[in-house]
Design an enzyme around this catalytic site. Structure first.
Site, PDB file in Angstrom:
ATOM      1  N   LYS A  22     -11.521  -6.349  -7.096  1.00  0.00           N
ATOM      2  CA  LYS A  22     -10.266  -5.669  -6.708  1.00  0.00           C
ATOM      3  C   LYS A  22     -10.551  -4.256  -6.201  1.00  0.00           C
ATOM      4  CE  LYS A  22      -6.521  -3.286  -9.210  1.00  0.00           C
ATOM      5  NZ  LYS A  22      -7.185  -2.020  -9.572  1.00  0.00           N
ATOM      6  N   ASP A 116      -1.402   1.527 -12.177  1.00  0.00           N
ATOM      7  CA  ASP A 116      -1.179   1.354 -13.599  1.00  0.00           C
ATOM      8  C   ASP A 116      -0.733   2.628 -14.271  1.00  0.00           C
ATOM      9  OD1 ASP A 116      -1.643  -1.239 -13.506  1.00  0.00           O
ATOM     10  OD2 ASP A 116      -3.623  -1.192 -14.431  1.00  0.00           O
TER      11      ASP A 116
HETATM   12  C1  LIG Z   1      -8.187   1.419  -7.442  1.00  0.00           C
HETATM   13  C2  LIG Z   1      -9.260   1.846  -8.391  1.00  0.00           C
HETATM   14  O1  LIG Z   1     -10.439   1.869  -8.049  1.00  0.00           O
HETATM   15  N1  LIG Z   1      -8.877   2.136  -9.625  1.00  0.00           N
HETATM   16  C3  LIG Z   1      -9.866   2.520 -10.601  1.00  0.00           C
HETATM   17  C4  LIG Z   1     -10.166   3.997 -10.434  1.00  0.00           C
HETATM   18  O2  LIG Z   1      -8.929   4.695 -10.555  1.00  0.00           O
HETATM   19  P1  LIG Z   1      -8.867   6.218 -10.084  1.00  0.00           P
HETATM   20  O3  LIG Z   1      -9.686   6.366  -8.842  1.00  0.00           O
HETATM   21  O4  LIG Z   1      -7.437   6.573 -10.012  1.00  0.00           O
HETATM   22  O5  LIG Z   1      -9.587   6.942 -11.278  1.00  0.00           O
HETATM   23  P2  LIG Z   1     -10.514   8.247 -11.219  1.00  0.00           P
HETATM   24  O6  LIG Z   1     -11.937   7.841 -11.318  1.00  0.00           O
HETATM   25  O7  LIG Z   1     -10.100   9.077 -10.068  1.00  0.00           O
HETATM   26  O8  LIG Z   1     -10.072   8.985 -12.561  1.00  0.00           O
HETATM   27  C5  LIG Z   1     -10.995   9.364 -13.557  1.00  0.00           C
HETATM   28  C6  LIG Z   1     -10.431  10.507 -14.365  1.00  0.00           C
HETATM   29  O9  LIG Z   1     -10.356  11.669 -13.560  1.00  0.00           O
HETATM   30  C7  LIG Z   1      -9.058  12.222 -13.572  1.00  0.00           C
HETATM   31  N2  LIG Z   1      -8.788  12.769 -12.210  1.00  0.00           N
HETATM   32  C8  LIG Z   1      -9.040  11.985 -11.116  1.00  0.00           C
HETATM   33  C9  LIG Z   1      -8.830  12.480  -9.843  1.00  0.00           C
HETATM   34  C10 LIG Z   1      -8.325  13.778  -9.683  1.00  0.00           C
HETATM   35  O10 LIG Z   1      -8.101  14.261  -8.575  1.00  0.00           O
HETATM   36  N3  LIG Z   1      -8.074  14.509 -10.794  1.00  0.00           N
HETATM   37  C11 LIG Z   1      -8.285  14.033 -12.069  1.00  0.00           C
HETATM   38  O11 LIG Z   1      -8.035  14.731 -13.043  1.00  0.00           O
HETATM   39  C12 LIG Z   1      -8.146  11.041 -13.933  1.00  0.00           C
HETATM   40  O12 LIG Z   1      -6.935  11.483 -14.498  1.00  0.00           O
HETATM   41  C13 LIG Z   1      -9.017  10.276 -14.900  1.00  0.00           C
HETATM   42  O13 LIG Z   1      -8.945  10.826 -16.190  1.00  0.00           O
HETATM   43  O14 LIG Z   1     -11.086   4.386 -11.442  1.00  0.00           O
HETATM   44  C14 LIG Z   1     -10.573   4.251 -12.783  1.00  0.00           C
HETATM   45  C15 LIG Z   1     -11.624   4.803 -13.724  1.00  0.00           C
HETATM   46  O15 LIG Z   1     -12.770   4.067 -13.669  1.00  0.00           O
HETATM   47  C16 LIG Z   1     -10.248   2.786 -13.064  1.00  0.00           C
HETATM   48  O16 LIG Z   1      -9.575   2.710 -14.298  1.00  0.00           O
HETATM   49  C17 LIG Z   1      -9.341   2.201 -11.989  1.00  0.00           C
HETATM   50  O17 LIG Z   1      -9.314   0.802 -12.116  1.00  0.00           O
HETATM   51  C1  LIG Z   2      -6.267   0.934 -13.553  1.00  0.00           C
HETATM   52  C2  LIG Z   2      -6.484  -0.093 -12.740  1.00  0.00           C
HETATM   53  O1  LIG Z   2      -6.044  -0.212 -11.487  1.00  0.00           O
HETATM   54  P1  LIG Z   2      -5.317   0.835 -10.509  1.00  0.00           P
HETATM   55  O2  LIG Z   2      -6.210   2.039 -10.412  1.00  0.00           O
HETATM   56  O3  LIG Z   2      -5.272   0.077  -9.231  1.00  0.00           O
HETATM   57  O4  LIG Z   2      -3.986   1.139 -11.087  1.00  0.00           O
HETATM   58  C3  LIG Z   2      -7.273  -1.266 -13.169  1.00  0.00           C
HETATM   59  O5  LIG Z   2      -7.662  -2.054 -12.276  1.00  0.00           O
HETATM   60  O6  LIG Z   2      -7.497  -1.439 -14.366  1.00  0.00           O
END
Ligand SMILES: CC(=O)N[C@H]1[C@@H](OP(=O)(O)OP(=O)(O)OC[C@H]2O[C@@H](n3ccc(=O)[nH]c3=O)[C@H](O)[C@@H]2O)O[C@H](CO)[C@@H](O)[C@@H]1O
Ligand SMILES: C=C(OP(=O)(O)O)C(=O)O
Length: 422
Positions: A22, A116
């Site tokens: 995904k 999510d």
């Molecule tokens: C579509 C996708 O690939 N989703 C994944 C992606 O979500 P996503 O890309 O949203 O998650 P991030 O790796 O960015 O987030 C990691 C952490 O960094 C924090 N953060 C992130 C960006 C930012 O600008 N500022 C900040 O504070 C977030 O709140 C979180 O605590 O990685 C997550 C962590 O492995 C997974 O749970 C999700 O499944």
């Molecule tokens: C948190 C998840 O997805 P998304 O970042 O797309 O919400 C997930 O795949 O578990």
């Protein structure tokens, strides 16, 4: 609102084949608009996020056709459009259109993404990256407006925290920028490597993916040479491994890259789960004696936050307490009250999940607030005596390829009522 109905308490057996990841797919689909030629992707999972992204492509005059697990995208007639709401809210990865539209048009207008509800999910690092590349960013109503009237240029960007989304968005914007961009403290997830492989095969120059320093030298054109095969979904794989250990009478999980699951496999083996790790599959033996473990989620290659919920029901079978600390999303606990309704002996104390031995779960009506919480309830429902009705089951369909068919092939008694037929 969709419902998944599970009559539990049966042992399952057979073979399940994992689909494409995904989190690769949802980055690669927005990346297709950077190409100047049609793109073919295969091993694309049948999940709701894919259909929603196709819908968004359609609104930009980008034709896409999904047949079997092959997705064809033709971005050659693309038109710039603002994406303020609608499908944007239905998934997280809609924010990748910020990076890819910026790379393609030098501007992007995209609403705040959905995805999510697992605690605060800021995008400050994405915005910091766009600004470093020369873009101006401001908020207009519920949208982020990103503009680079003079084009984008390479920059050195140190991420304040390791972020999958920010790393990908910066790659998408930088791949056609002038000069070289260096991302430091970059995320190392396999899905980022998959995205870079896709882009590099189209002529991009991205080096260092899979390490903490990624270098991107901008190129003028990107075009496809061949189709791209999405890597197997390590989170879907971990979910079926957990399910197999909990209710399996011998289950073979095929299409796995075991190395992507190192941290997860180490933990379930520490619990006492008996596995046979083969070249691209894993056989899970029926289990009898399991012990409690301590799990702390962290960035890749650590234990994935997306796997802590699917592992929780298995921990109920251990003869001693297990603990989970989710350091990425400390509030990712919305499934716990639902598991408690089913009879699970679980508590959340100071963001720490304490899972105690539970000899009996009973089917009842529960709600899947999000994908992985839903997967956790689904496994618990398979373990439980009686019937479980999982409400809001459409959330599970965001991320699990053809899940009803796959569970039925393992001889689970499961049915689904909702608009999505997978
Ligand atoms: C579509 C996708 O690939 N989703 C994944 C992606 O979500 P996503 O890309 O949203 O998650 P991030 O790796 O960015 O987030 C990691 C952490 O960094 C924090 N953060 C992130 C960006 C930012 O600008 N500022 C900040 O504070 C977030 O709140 C979180 O605590 O990685 C997550 C962590 O492995 C997974 O749970 C999700 O499944
Ligand atoms: C948190 C998840 O997805 P998304 O970042 O797309 O919400 C997930 O795949 O578990």
């Amino acid at each position: 609102m969709a419902k998944m109905v599970i009559h539990g308490g049966k042992r399952l057996s057979g073979t399940v084949t994992i689909g494409g990841a995904k989190n690769s797919t949802v980055a690669i689909i927005p990346a297709t608009i950077l190409a100047d030629s049609p793109v073919i992707l295969d091993s694309v999972p049948q999940i709701k996020d894919v259909y929603n992204l196709m819908d968004m492509l359609g609104s930009m005059n980008v034709a896409s056709d999904y047949d079997g697990d092959v997705l064809r995208v033709d971005p050659t007639q693309i038109k710039f459009i603002a994406l303020p709401h609608g499908k944007v809210k239905s998934l997280r990865a809609s924010y990748y259109f910020m990076g890819s539209m910026l790379g393609r048009f030098g501007k992007a207008v995209v609403g705040f993404p959905g995805g999510d509800d697992i605690g605060p999910r800021p995008i400050d690092q994405h915005i910091k990256g766009f600004k470093a590349l020369g873009a101006q960013v401001h908020q207009q109503k519920d949208s982020i407006v990103i503009e680079a009237p003079h084009g984008l240029h390479g920059a050195r960007i140190f991420l304040d925290m390791v972020s999958v989304g920010a790393t990908i968005n910066i790659i998408l914007a930088a791949v056609r920028a002038h000069g070289t961009t260096v991302i430091e403290n970059a995320a190392r997830e396999p899905e980022i490597i998959d995205l870079a492989t896709f882009l590099n095969n189209m002529g991009a120059q991205i080096r260092g993916v899979g390490t903490q320093t990624i270098r991107i030298t901008g190129v003028e054109h990107l075009g496809t040479q061949s189709s791209h095969t999405i890597i197997p979904d390590r989170i879907e794989a971990g979910t079926y491994l957990s399910l197999a250990a909990a209710v399996g009478d011998g289950i073979l999980v095929k299409n796995i890259i075991a190395e992507h699951l190192d941290a997860f496999l180490a933990k379930i083996q520490e619990m006492g789960v008996n596995l046979d790790v083969r070249e691209d599959s894993i056989f899970v033996y029926p289990n009898s004696q399991l012990s409690g473990i301590k799990v702390k989620t962290s960035v890749y290659p650590g234990f994935a936050t997306d796997l802590q919920q699917p592992l929780t029901p298995l921990m109920l079978l251990a003869d001693s307490q297990s603990t989970i600390i989710d350091s990425i999303y400390p509030k990712r606990t919305r499934h716990i009250p639902e598991l408690i309704k089913m009879g699970a002996h679980i508590k959340v104390v100071n963001n720490q999940i304490l899972v105690n031995h539970t000899s009996h779960l009973t089917g009842t009506e529960v709600t899947a607030e999000e994908i992985r919480g839903g997967a956790s309830l689904m496994i618990a429902a398979l373990m439980a005596e009686g019937t479980t009705v999982i409400d809001c089951a459409e959330n599970i369909m965001r991320g699990y390829d053809r899940i009803i068919t796959k569970l039925q092939n393992l001889k689970a008694d499961v049915s689904y009522s909702g608009n999505e037929i997978f």
